[in-house]
Design a protein around this motif. Sequence first.
Motif, PDB file in Angstrom:
ATOM      1  N   PHE A   1       0.849  -1.185   0.000  1.00 53.80           N
ATOM      2  CA  PHE A   1       0.000   0.000   0.000  1.00 53.80           C
ATOM      3  C   PHE A   1       0.887   1.238   0.000  1.00 53.80           C
ATOM      4  O   PHE A   1       2.087   1.170   0.281  1.00 53.80           O
ATOM      5  N   TRP A   2       0.261   2.372  -0.312  1.00 57.02           N
ATOM      6  CA  TRP A   2       1.003   3.627  -0.416  1.00 57.02           C
ATOM      7  C   TRP A   2       0.427   4.647   0.554  1.00 57.02           C
ATOM      8  O   TRP A   2      -0.785   4.752   0.722  1.00 57.02           O
ATOM      9  N   VAL A   3       1.338   5.389   1.190  1.00 59.08           N
ATOM     10  CA  VAL A   3       0.944   6.349   2.213  1.00 59.08           C
ATOM     11  C   VAL A   3       2.011   7.437   2.263  1.00 59.08           C
ATOM     12  O   VAL A   3       3.157   7.220   1.840  1.00 59.08           O
ATOM     13  N   ALA A   4       1.664   8.605   2.748  1.00 57.53           N
ATOM     14  CA  ALA A   4       2.660   9.664   2.917  1.00 57.53           C
ATOM     15  C   ALA A   4       3.567   9.297   4.090  1.00 57.53           C
ATOM     16  O   ALA A   4       3.097   9.114   5.213  1.00 57.53           O
ATOM     17  N   GLU A   5       4.861   9.188   3.805  1.00 56.69           N
ATOM     18  CA  GLU A   5       5.837   8.864   4.850  1.00 56.69           C
ATOM     19  C   GLU A   5       7.160   9.524   4.472  1.00 56.69           C
ATOM     20  O   GLU A   5       7.249  10.744   4.497  1.00 56.69           O
ATOM     21  N   ALA A   6       8.154   8.738   4.075  1.00 60.21           N
ATOM     22  CA  ALA A   6       9.468   9.291   3.734  1.00 60.21           C
ATOM     23  C   ALA A   6       9.858   8.988   2.296  1.00 60.21           C
ATOM     24  O   ALA A   6      11.033   9.101   1.945  1.00 60.21           O
ATOM     25  N   ASP A   7       8.894   8.617   1.469  1.00 62.88           N
ATOM     26  CA  ASP A   7       9.139   8.340   0.056  1.00 62.88           C
ATOM     27  C   ASP A   7       8.257   9.273  -0.771  1.00 62.88           C
ATOM     28  O   ASP A   7       7.060   9.022  -0.921  1.00 62.88           O
ATOM     29  N   PRO A   8       8.818  10.345  -1.322  1.00 57.64           N
ATOM     30  CA  PRO A   8       7.996  11.275  -2.105  1.00 57.64           C
ATOM     31  C   PRO A   8       7.297  10.611  -3.286  1.00 57.64           C
ATOM     32  O   PRO A   8       6.242  11.074  -3.726  1.00 57.64           O
ATOM     33  N   GLY A   9       7.856   9.511  -3.781  1.00 55.41           N
ATOM     34  CA  GLY A   9       7.248   8.814  -4.904  1.00 55.41           C
ATOM     35  C   GLY A   9       5.890   8.220  -4.587  1.00 55.41           C
ATOM     36  O   GLY A   9       5.132   7.871  -5.503  1.00 55.41           O
ATOM     37  N   ALA A  10       5.551   8.113  -3.305  1.00 53.17           N
ATOM     38  CA  ALA A  10       4.238   7.572  -2.935  1.00 53.17           C
ATOM     39  C   ALA A  10       3.109   8.429  -3.489  1.00 53.17           C
ATOM     40  O   ALA A  10       2.026   7.922  -3.802  1.00 53.17           O
ATOM     41  N   ALA A  11       3.355   9.723  -3.624  1.00 48.25           N
ATOM     42  CA  ALA A  11       2.298  10.628  -4.093  1.00 48.25           C
ATOM     43  C   ALA A  11       1.796  10.246  -5.476  1.00 48.25           C
ATOM     44  O   ALA A  11       0.619  10.446  -5.795  1.00 48.25           O
ATOM     45  N   ALA A  12       2.672   9.689  -6.297  1.00 49.30           N
ATOM     46  CA  ALA A  12       2.278   9.306  -7.653  1.00 49.30           C
ATOM     47  C   ALA A  12       1.270   8.164  -7.657  1.00 49.30           C
ATOM     48  O   ALA A  12       0.630   7.903  -8.681  1.00 49.30           O
ATOM     49  N   HIS A  13       1.108   7.494  -6.526  1.00 50.02           N
ATOM     50  CA  HIS A  13       0.161   6.382  -6.426  1.00 50.02           C
ATOM     51  C   HIS A  13      -1.170   6.820  -5.817  1.00 50.02           C
ATOM     52  O   HIS A  13      -2.010   5.972  -5.497  1.00 50.02           O
ATOM     53  N   SER A  14      -1.363   8.116  -5.668  1.00 52.22           N
ATOM     54  CA  SER A  14      -2.643   8.627  -5.183  1.00 52.22           C
ATOM     55  C   SER A  14      -3.759   8.298  -6.169  1.00 52.22           C
ATOM     56  O   SER A  14      -3.529   8.151  -7.374  1.00 52.22           O
TER      57      SER A  14
END
Length: 262
Positions: free
Chosen positions: A160-173
């Motif tokens: 799963f993807w969530v806001a944490e310490a990987d800016p690339g997660a935002a692309a999975h919104s």
Amino acid sequence: MMPEIAIAERAGVGADGHPRPTEDHVVVLDNAVLVLDGATSSEPSQPPGGWYAERLARRLAEDLHVAPEADLTEVLTSAIAALTAEHRLQPQRSPSSTVAAVRWLEDRVDALVLADSPVVGFGGFGVDVVSDDRLARLRRRGMLQTGADVRRRRNAHDGFWVAEADPGAAAHSVRRSWPRADVEAVLLASDGVSIGVDQYELFDWREVLAVSRADGPDAVLAAVRTAEKQDPDGERWPRPKRHDDQALVVVDFESGVIQGLP
């Protein structure tokens, strides 16, 4: 004209069952609303999820104030990157947060969802639930049994993807845009509210909107809490905590006031 915005929030309890400050954060801007739900890291040296959610919400608000029409994914990417650099956060070892954002422009209404804080649009298109169900699917499959399971699958392609310490997660919104003229109302909710629809089946989203309009959004929160008090040990509805934090925002495009802010 600014839509009418009604807000309700209630703190839940910690993993130990004791009351503690909410880790949900709501921000209202001139043309946007944000709901973030923080999750505390299993690393005892790390700050709590509410700390992260508050700071990410503040950064998102600042960036959207400067660039109110900016792409929401790009704004979130930049905010996560800035917070990660400022506090030297490490992937898989840091607090995290869901993100739900709604932004209205002259011609459209945009929605962004990262992790399990849904946005629900109502209008000429019907009821459009903008949700990220990757966490729920993993839970149903029994793949998030331990803290190690969560860390292994956080911000991973098989997880799963969530806001944490990987800016690339935002692309999975999960994203959505609706023509402004077609939108009647939009809801933003943390999972302490959406559980009343998805798991407890107390109401559907149309009923959530109707109750919120008739009695205020806190009536929805109260109904969820009442159900949980009738199942204190989670026998009917298994859950990690008796009461989760709750946040519900109703953005109603038929009038123009803000209710529920201090």
